[in-house]
Design a protein around this motif. Structure first.
Motif, PDB file in Angstrom:
ATOM      1  N   VAL A   1       0.867  -1.180   0.000  1.00 20.26           N
ATOM      2  CA  VAL A   1       0.000   0.000   0.000  1.00 20.26           C
ATOM      3  C   VAL A   1       0.903   1.228   0.000  1.00 20.26           C
ATOM      4  O   VAL A   1       1.704   1.418   0.918  1.00 20.26           O
ATOM      5  CB  VAL A   1      -0.935   0.031   1.231  1.00 20.26           C
ATOM      6  CG1 VAL A   1      -1.734   1.327   1.244  1.00 20.26           C
ATOM      7  CG2 VAL A   1      -1.851  -1.178   1.233  1.00 20.26           C
ATOM      8  N   ASP A   2       0.789   2.062  -1.024  1.00 13.49           N
ATOM      9  CA  ASP A   2       1.623   3.260  -1.124  1.00 13.49           C
ATOM     10  C   ASP A   2       0.973   4.384  -0.326  1.00 13.49           C
ATOM     11  O   ASP A   2      -0.115   4.858  -0.675  1.00 13.49           O
ATOM     12  CB  ASP A   2       1.778   3.677  -2.588  1.00 13.49           C
ATOM     13  CG  ASP A   2       2.891   4.697  -2.778  1.00 13.49           C
ATOM     14  OD1 ASP A   2       3.108   5.498  -1.845  1.00 13.49           O
ATOM     15  OD2 ASP A   2       3.523   4.701  -3.845  1.00 13.49           O
TER      16      ASP A   2
ATOM     17  N   SER B   1      -0.039   7.787  -2.267  1.00 17.78           N
ATOM     18  CA  SER B   1      -1.008   7.845  -3.362  1.00 17.78           C
ATOM     19  C   SER B   1      -2.427   7.981  -2.811  1.00 17.78           C
ATOM     20  O   SER B   1      -2.691   7.690  -1.642  1.00 17.78           O
ATOM     21  CB  SER B   1      -0.907   6.601  -4.245  1.00 17.78           C
ATOM     22  OG  SER B   1      -1.366   5.456  -3.560  1.00 17.78           O
TER      23      SER B   1
ATOM     24  N   ASP C   1      -5.029   6.231  -3.589  1.00 22.65           N
ATOM     25  CA  ASP C   1      -5.766   4.977  -3.470  1.00 22.65           C
ATOM     26  C   ASP C   1      -4.938   3.806  -2.949  1.00 22.65           C
ATOM     27  O   ASP C   1      -5.400   2.671  -2.928  1.00 22.65           O
ATOM     28  CB  ASP C   1      -6.363   4.595  -4.831  1.00 22.65           C
ATOM     29  CG  ASP C   1      -5.321   4.586  -5.940  1.00 22.65           C
ATOM     30  OD1 ASP C   1      -4.123   4.730  -5.631  1.00 22.65           O
ATOM     31  OD2 ASP C   1      -5.712   4.458  -7.117  1.00 22.65           O
TER      32      ASP C   1
ATOM     33  N   THR D   1      -2.469   2.439  -4.325  1.00 16.98           N
ATOM     34  CA  THR D   1      -1.728   1.777  -5.398  1.00 16.98           C
ATOM     35  C   THR D   1      -0.409   2.509  -5.612  1.00 16.98           C
ATOM     36  O   THR D   1      -0.225   3.628  -5.143  1.00 16.98           O
ATOM     37  CB  THR D   1      -2.544   1.774  -6.699  1.00 16.98           C
ATOM     38  OG1 THR D   1      -2.779   3.135  -7.102  1.00 16.98           O
ATOM     39  CG2 THR D   1      -3.866   1.059  -6.512  1.00 16.98           C
ATOM     40  N   PRO D   2       0.535   1.880  -6.325  1.00 18.52           N
ATOM     41  CA  PRO D   2       1.832   2.542  -6.535  1.00 18.52           C
ATOM     42  C   PRO D   2       1.673   3.939  -7.137  1.00 18.52           C
ATOM     43  O   PRO D   2       0.846   4.154  -8.022  1.00 18.52           O
ATOM     44  CB  PRO D   2       2.550   1.592  -7.492  1.00 18.52           C
ATOM     45  CG  PRO D   2       1.981   0.253  -7.163  1.00 18.52           C
ATOM     46  CD  PRO D   2       0.532   0.503  -6.866  1.00 18.52           C
TER      47      PRO D   2
ATOM     48  N   ASN E   1      -1.628  10.164  -9.233  1.00 20.15           N
ATOM     49  CA  ASN E   1      -2.434   9.837  -8.040  1.00 20.15           C
ATOM     50  C   ASN E   1      -1.769  10.315  -6.757  1.00 20.15           C
ATOM     51  O   ASN E   1      -1.692   9.601  -5.764  1.00 20.15           O
ATOM     52  CB  ASN E   1      -2.723   8.341  -7.978  1.00 20.15           C
ATOM     53  CG  ASN E   1      -1.462   7.482  -7.921  1.00 20.15           C
ATOM     54  OD1 ASN E   1      -0.359   7.954  -8.194  1.00 20.15           O
ATOM     55  ND2 ASN E   1      -1.621   6.209  -7.564  1.00 20.15           N
TER      56      ASN E   1
END
Length: 496
Positions: A26-27, A30, A32, A34-35, A476
């Motif tokens: 988990v990034d 971001s 969401d 995602t990466p 993102n």
């Protein structure tokens, strides 16, 4: 039996895999988890253009820590997470603020809050504009710059500073005395840019109480005064040139429109009706203005004034804590040839500038009968009147129409800073469990000059820029936690 055993083993292995100690990635940077991605944008060479808002100006000065909290520097820190390159800043020499020209002070130090109000930080600036820095610099924000200044050759020539033909802040980092802000930006071959320009094209007129000239219809900015409103066609031509050249080699970017200056604390802090009077004082004032009021009635009886203007100009005080200020208004019918000055009391449709709060109530020559804003009218520079407000709004709307139209035509990310500031001024914006408003000193969004954002305000602006970039280019970015950015700087520049 063997077949059933194979299926049982497969199910068991799947169960073990699903219950392993490894958590999915988990990034935290971001939106969401995602990466993090730059989307279709390339942030490897980011250059920002603009004025004091871009430079990180705060508390009535430019200083090192303020530059660190500028919205472009915050953006660059996020861009670095997806391949963004180095972001260089033409740093001031200290956290005191102010400027020297050959050892002579030409700009004051920053403000700090001493418990009762804003006062200048003690000390002498150490930033001398004759010490030219070696660039290039990614943050090309120039305090005081109007739109057309970004295209003006010689805007960084020290010889023109005292005459107002050059800008002392650009002098410090211009690549040559004859260059332009845009030329120095383009020389870096930016892959991504931000452009927030135009505030000063109306701001100086507003902060001076409308003492400049509305230059609408005059297409020659070389003839403008420092407090004038820029012609909307001049602005449109300049803005189109800026964006055309910045995007000529395929660079992408983000632009922002302009807030109404009338929504900032500089114009909303001092009430139009702050005068407390007892019955005796109110009676004395009314007796003193009886001749003026009778003169208005005389002018009406001779067809020189309408009943509506007479009502607007009639001066009346009462035993109250909310008497309206006495002001001059050049938009009133000129009856000075009849010995009737252009006076009236302020209304809620007028705005009193922030510095007036230390002037209202003072006396002329120590005479207790001559009180500024009460028996002596406030001059034009202390008040932005209803008609002047309308001039500023009309120009701002024209500039904003240009900005949004060009942004759409070029496919640029667009930040509606006008809507953002309106929201901040009307209830505020909550982010990271902090509500940011435009209340002076306590609201968190603005610095002590009442015009420029606080570090937290700049962080909020940076996040709004990132939201626009995400929406346009498919990135993102989550943005920064605004709660990590301060509201006020302390007096001691070594204690930040």
């Amino acid at each position: 039996m063997i077949k059933n055993f194979k299926w049982l083993l497969l199910v068991s292995l799947t169960f073990v895999a699903c219950n392993s100690d490894e958590e999915p990635f988990v990034d935290p940077n971001s939106t969401d988890g995602t990466p993090l991605t730059a989307g279709t944008a390339d942030f490897s060479k980011y250059v920002s253009l603009g004025n004091s808002l871009t430079a990180g100006y705060s508390d009535n000065a430019l200083f090192y820590a303020g530059q660190d909290s500028s919205y472009p520097n915050i953006l660059a820190s996020q861009f670095a997470l997806v391949g963004g390159g180095e972001f260089t800043i033409p740093y001031m020499s200290d956290n005191t603020g102010g400027l020297l020209l050959g050892g002579t002070q030409i700009a004051g130090t920053r403000l700090y809050f001493n418990g009762t109000g804003p006062v200048p930080v003690p000390g002498t600036p150490t930033t001398d504009i004759t010490n030219v820095l070696s660039g290039p610099f990614n943050n090309m924000g120039v305090p005081g710059a109007k739109s057309f200044h970004l295209l003006a050759p010689g805007y960084g020539n020290v010889a023109g500073v005292l005459s107002g033909q050059a800008n002392p802040y650009f002098v410090r980092f211009a690549s040559s005395p004859s260059t332009t802000v845009l030329a120095d930006a383009l020389a870096q071959n930016p892959t991504f840019f931000s452009l927030w320009i135009g505030n000063n094209d109306v701001l100086a007129y507003a902060t001076s109480g409308g003492s400049g000239t509305n230059q609408t219809g005059n297409l020659n900015p070389a003839t403008y005064g420092p407090n004038d409103i820029t012609d909307p066609n001049v602005f449109a031509n300049v803005y189109n040139t800026l964006v055309d050249q910045l995007t000529a080699n395929g660079a992408k970017g983000v632009v922002a429109n302009l807030p109404y200056v009338t929504t900032i604390p500089y114009f909303t802090t001092v009430p139009y009706n702050p005068v407390p009077l007892d019955a005796a004082t109110a009676g004395q004032l009314n007796a003193g203005f009886a001749a003026y009021n009778n003169g208005l009635l005389f002018a009406q009886s001779n067809g020189l004034l309408t009943a509506a203007e007479v009502a607007r100009r009639t001066i009346t005080f009462s035993a109250s804590s909310t008497n309206a200020l006495l002001i001059t208004d050049s938009y009133l019918t000129n009856l000075t040839s009849f010995g009737i000055p252009s006076l009236r009391q302020a209304t809620s449709e007028d705005l009193i500038v922030l510095p007036a709060r230390s002037f209202i109530g003072t006396t002329v020559g120590g005479n207790p009968a001559q009180v500024n804003g009460v028996s002596v009218p406030l001059a034009d520079n202390w008040v932005l009147t209803k008609d002047e407000i309308q001039e500023v709004r009309v120009a701002t709307d024209a500039y904003n129409a240009t900005i949004e139209s060009i942004a759409n035509a070029k496919g640029l990310a667009f930040v509606n800073a006008n809507a953002l500031q309106t929201q901040i001024a009307n209830g505020g914006i909550t982010a990271n469990n902090f509500t940011i408003t435009s209340a002076y000193v306590t609201g968190g969004g603005f610095s002590l000059d009442g015009v420029h954002p606080s570090p937290r305000g700049y962080a909020l602006i940076a996040n709004k820029f990132l939201e626009a970039i995400n929406a346009t280019y498919g990135s993102n970015f989550k943005g920064v936690n605004v709660g990590l950015y301060r509201i006020l700087y302390p007096m001691d520049p070594l204690n930040f």
